[in-house]
Every structure is written in structure tokens, then in C-alpha cells.
Design an enzyme around this catalytic site. Structure first.
Site, mmCIF file in Angstrom:
data_model
loop_
_atom_site.group_PDB
_atom_site.id
_atom_site.type_symbol
_atom_site.label_atom_id
_atom_site.label_comp_id
_atom_site.label_asym_id
_atom_site.label_seq_id
_atom_site.Cartn_x
_atom_site.Cartn_y
_atom_site.Cartn_z
ATOM 1 N N GLY A 96 -19.790 -61.677 2.809
ATOM 2 C CA GLY A 96 -20.598 -60.777 2.194
ATOM 3 C C GLY A 96 -21.091 -59.602 3.085
ATOM 4 O O GLY A 96 -20.055 -58.866 3.185
ATOM 5 N N GLY B 206 -16.581 -57.200 -4.285
ATOM 6 C CA GLY B 206 -15.631 -57.830 -4.459
ATOM 7 C C GLY B 206 -13.942 -57.470 -5.162
ATOM 8 O O GLY B 206 -13.543 -57.856 -4.391
ATOM 9 N N ASP B 207 -14.431 -56.915 -6.408
ATOM 10 C CA ASP B 207 -13.915 -56.273 -7.062
ATOM 11 C C ASP B 207 -12.793 -54.990 -6.152
ATOM 12 O O ASP B 207 -11.833 -54.737 -6.403
ATOM 13 C CB ASP B 207 -13.957 -56.101 -9.218
ATOM 14 C CG ASP B 207 -14.663 -57.326 -9.346
ATOM 15 O OD1 ASP B 207 -14.125 -58.074 -9.227
ATOM 16 O OD2 ASP B 207 -15.215 -57.052 -10.057
ATOM 17 N N GLY C 134 -18.890 -58.688 6.262
ATOM 18 C CA GLY C 134 -17.401 -58.319 6.056
ATOM 19 C C GLY C 134 -16.437 -59.523 5.806
ATOM 20 O O GLY C 134 -16.806 -59.910 4.348
ATOM 21 N N SER D 222 -14.311 -63.337 2.342
ATOM 22 C CA SER D 222 -15.685 -62.513 1.411
ATOM 23 C C SER D 222 -16.685 -62.546 2.483
ATOM 24 O O SER D 222 -16.769 -64.286 2.374
ATOM 25 C CB SER D 222 -15.900 -62.132 0.409
ATOM 26 O OG SER D 222 -17.098 -61.723 0.378
#
Lengths: 313, 313
Positions: B224, B253-254, B227, B222
Site C-alpha cells: 500500500g 496496483g495496475d 511501497g 504491495s
């Protein structure tokens, strides 16, 4: 037995963190759960002093079940039995979170507002309260009002207690205190800030006598580390510890309330009551566990409390 | 079905206060309770996407019961059913408290450590996990380890999944991630900080490829708001939203993990999986409710995600 009322009980959480930094993420290193609300603390101290006590007020939800379990656990085996007569509600009992900086010992407090009480729940409570008054030798009405309860609630409970011939101690603040005093309770126990808000005066002697004129039979004002000031039908006294004590003041006021109730039902004179209240309050500040009192400190402090007759001064 | 594992579930509390001032007392104006822990969030998003999901991990105590109740309430009526197969423990599920300043929107996070898991509870869990793998098309292993569980726990679960022929996505950090990778999971999804801790490199391309060499079949990093970066057996890609989105990144993130699992079981190609993951993640940031995604934002963002083949660059 002595009855204590806590309308806005709480699950008190204490979180220890290395240091609280706004907008950062913290790993809590220690979590302590305690049954919260002034009347529950008063009952625990009364139980430790050997007085049979009944706890009422409201609890609900999973947090309410936790509070009831902790109340049972923290009062089991005390010399005075503490009975749970809390009234169930649909809403969930609130939490309070005290975040303690490990380095400085300073505390940041976060208090949930508490669940709204419906008119039917209030009616169920007043019916339970009226039944419990039959058999009570004194009643303590403690703490803030949860949402949904009318501001004259404590005045209503004071009147019910007076009708049943049970002396009522009122320990609250703001408009509920102002209304409650007008219903003529036996005793109120404000601190200096609550008293100033009520009377407009920051001079403790003047404010304490003024509060008494508003309807309370007696007024005992907490002066923090300087002890207690009492305006009563029998006279005006100030009681003080031999020296200010250092420690955690959490629960010190509730210990003073417990001592004043114990003195009331035991029929001791005012100087004796005040000595016990100041010693118990100081022994609570000295205890390593918030809200508990140090028994040996209590016994050693008791003969060293000074009580001055302020009317004679 | 898809299986998600959350070993350290939580009752997530969000407290709104006017402004957090250290060492002051605050009246909380709004309290929000949510079922917490990464795997629970992943399951809720998978349910919203129409995938039948089973949630396992540990819960206990009154907070655990509250978490299970909130999980049922927040997943009822989703197009994909979410089943609760959480394993009971003697300890109480932890709380997390997010204190949000109403003025700035900034958040201060307080995380309880969680209950200690006994060897017998871990054995009960691995037995349940092994049974649940029979019927799972993929498994997500999410979040931190609670106290008492050995640091190689995720490696053990990855091996059990591989033995059952079920692809495992591992989303954790620190030593549990380092050990877990060595057991050769199908996919890991670190963020840049977790990846730097693992590989020692702050250069995302180098670190992502390095992480893959350590044993993961594929690595999706990730970046942030910029992308995702993916190193896979089929190639190296970067997927990005048309512009960075502003909002609450909680749960983004989940949501990416949920999209990657959905793509895995649907057998879509990597550029498609990454597009869905970036769009769903951005739509989560844009949702007013933390951890939910905005469905219309998801649909409108999806065709606008750019996927670059980094191997060709």
C-alpha cells in the site's frame, strides 16, 4: 391506437445485494435489466390489456439500443401490439440503479440525470409527435424532462394534442406539471406529494379540486394504498381496494395511468374507470415482478373495489 | 509487444452523489464511464509508457461494445499503440458502479458478477491466447475469473506461456492464485491481504518468501502506501516512496504491474524496476483522474524512491 410519450427513458437496473453498507464493496448477486420510463411501463400494461400502443420519446447510445431491445422483448406476444417510434438522439439514454437489500427488501435508488436534448432533437420530436397524433385515440405524457428541454415542453405537447383533437393525460411533477395544467389537458394523475407541491395544500380533496380549477378537465389523485380520488366534470369519487395490499409499489401508478387511458378510449363511466385503475394498480403491487400485474389478482380484485360518490357525502 | 489478459472486463461507472443514504432516492450529479478490468488498465499505462500492447480477454453485449469503444478512445494517441484482441462472447460484459460521496470522497462499490463463459468460448480464447503469445515479450494475467471458467484457468494460461517461452505475471487472488502459482509464473504481485489468504501469514517478509517457495519465480508484494516488497532470485528488496501519498488509490496496483512488465521486457535490474513501479503507483494515487498517472509527479518521485536490500539487513 394509444400513444405514450417518455422523454427521459431509462435502462432500469435492479441489483440485489445481501445488505447495502456505505463505503464498502459489494458483490451483486442478481442483476435485472428492464426498459424504463413511465410511458414505456404504461405501454406494456396497455399491450397486456389488449390495446395497440405506440411508444415515443428519446433514446440514444448503447443504453438506448438496450432499452429498445428490452422493450421489444418484454412486449412481444402481448394481446395489444406495442410499436417503437422512439426518436434517436446523439446523447446516451440514462441508467437508473435500484439496489435491493435481500434481507429487508428495502431499496436504494440511484438515478442518472439523462442526456441533454438539443433544440434540433426537440424539433424532430415535436414533428414526429404531431404525425403520431393523427391516428391516436389518446396520448399519455409521462415522467420527468431530460436536461435541455424547456420547462413548458409538456404544455406545448398538450396544446398540440388539443389542436389534433386527441385527449392528453399528463403524469409529471413540479414546474412541468404546473405549466402543463395551464394548457388544459384532459387528465392529470398526481400523487399526494406532487399535488401538495402544486397547490400548497396537503388536504387531498381540497388539493384535487384546486388542481382541476387550474385547467385540467379531470384530476385523479393517487392516495397510495387507499386508492384514487377523482375530480371530474361528472362528479367527485373515491375508489379503494377492499384492504391495502402489500408488495412492491414500483409501476403501480403507471398501471393506474394505463387503466385510465383504456377507460377513456373505451368511453366507460368514471366509477368503472376508477375501479379498473385501482384493481390494476393493486394487482401490480401484488406481482412478484416489479411493474408487471398479476392477472388473476386483477380479476378477483375488480368486483371488490368500492367507489364512493364524495360529492354526495 | 506486451500482452495483457482480462477475463472479466467491465464497464466501470462512477456516480457522484451528495451523500449516499441507504433506502433513499438519489439524483446522480455526475456519471463517468471507463473501460474496466485490471488488464485494460495495465495496457493503458503501458501505452502511456511507450510500449506496444495487445489486450485480450472477453467482451460481449452492448456493455462490451461500450467497453471496446472506450478502450479505443482512452488509448488513441498514446506513444505505445494498444491493440484490441478481445474475444466476443454471447453474454454481456458486466458493469461495476462506484458511488462517490461528494462530501467525504468515500466510495461504495457495487460489482456485477459478470457473464458465464461457455466451454466453447474458453476454447476459442485459449486458441487466440496461444496465437498471441507468438510475438509477445511478456504477458500479464489480471483479475478475477468470470463464472463458468475452471478455477485452474490461470494455471493453464501460465503453462501455455511457459511452453511458448513468454514470461507471465499473474495478478489475481484466492484459489485461482494458489493454482496459478503452482504452474510457476515469472512473477506474482499480491497485496498483503491476498498474500495472507494464500500463505496464512500476515507478516509480509515471511509471507512473500513463502509465496515464492510455492512456485513463483519472483514475488512482488504491495504494501500500500509503504511501497513494494520483492523476493527474487537476485535478492530481497523493499522500495518505498519518500512519504506516503494521499489521493485515489484506484489503479495504483495496475500501474505497478505495468512498470514491472516494462522493467521485465527492458531487462532492467530489480532495484530499478521496483523504483519505477513505486513511483508510477504513487503518481497514479496523485492523479485527479482515477487510473491515470500524473507524469510530472512520476518524474519528480522517481529519483526519490528508496530501495533497501532486505537480505543484507
Amino acid at each position: 391506437m394509444i400513444l405514450t410519450v417518455t422523454l427521459n427513458t431509462a435502462l432500469d437496473l435492479t441489483y440485489r445485494v445481501p445488505a447495502l453498507l456505505p463505503h464498502a464493496s459489494h458483490r451483486v448477486t442478481q442483476v435485472i435489466e428492464r426498459p424504463g420510463g413511465k410511458g414505456l411501463n404504461v405501454a406494456r400494461v396497455l399491450g397486456a390489456l389488449g390495446h395497440e400502443t405506440v411508444v415515443t420519446g428519446f433514446t440514444g447510445g448503447a443504453t438506448g439500443e438496450t432499452v429498445r431491445g428490452l422493450l421489444a422483448a418484454t412486449t412481444a406476444g402481448l394481446p395489444g401490439r406495442v410499436h417503437d417510434a422512439l426518436v434517436p438522439i446523439a446523447g446516451a439514454t440514462r441508467r437508473t440503479v435500484a439496489v435491493v437489500d435481500a434481507a429487508s427488501g428495502d431499496t436504494t435508488q440511484l438515478n442518472e440525470p439523462g442526456p441533454a436534448i438539443s433544440p434540433a432533437e426537440w424539433a424532430a420530436f415535436t414533428a414526429r409527435f404531431t404525425r403520431l397524433l393523427d391516428g391516436a385515440r389518446a396520448v399519455a405524457l409521462c415522467g420527468s424532462l431530460p436536461p435541455g428541454i424547456h420547462v413548458g415542453a409538456y404544455a406545448e405537447l398538450v396544446r398540440l394534442a388539443r389542436a389534433a383533437g386527441v385527449p392528453a393525460l399528463l403524469d409529471t411533477s413540479g414546474e412541468p406539471l404546473r405549466r402543463g395544467i395551464a394548457a388544459r389537458p384532459e387528465l392529470i394523475k398526481p400523487n399526494a406529494a406532487e399535488l401538495a407541491q402544486l397547490t400548497g395544500s396537503r388536504e387531498p380533496y381540497r388539493a384535487t379540486r384546486d388542481a382541476r380549477r387550474r385547467g385540467a378537465h379531470a384530476v385523479v389523485t393517487s392516495l397510495g394504498p387507499d386508492g384514487l380520488l377523482a375530480a371530474t366534470p361528472d362528479g367527485l369519487w373515491q375508489a379503494a381496494p377492499p384492504a391495502p395490499v402489500k408488495g412492491n409499489p414500483t409501476g403501480a401508478g403507471d398501471s393506474a395511468v394505463a387503466a385510465l387511458l383504456a377507460g377513456l378510449v373505451d368511453g366507460t363511466d368514471w366509477p368503472t374507470r376508477l375501479s379498473h385503475a385501482v384493481a390494476l394498480s393493486a394487482a401490480t403491487v401484488l406481482s412478484p415482478v416489479a411493474g408487471e400485474f398479476d392477472e388473476s389478482a386483477y380479476e378477483s380484485l375488480l368486483p371488490r373495489i368500492t367507489v364512493h360518490d364524495r360529492a354526495a357525502a
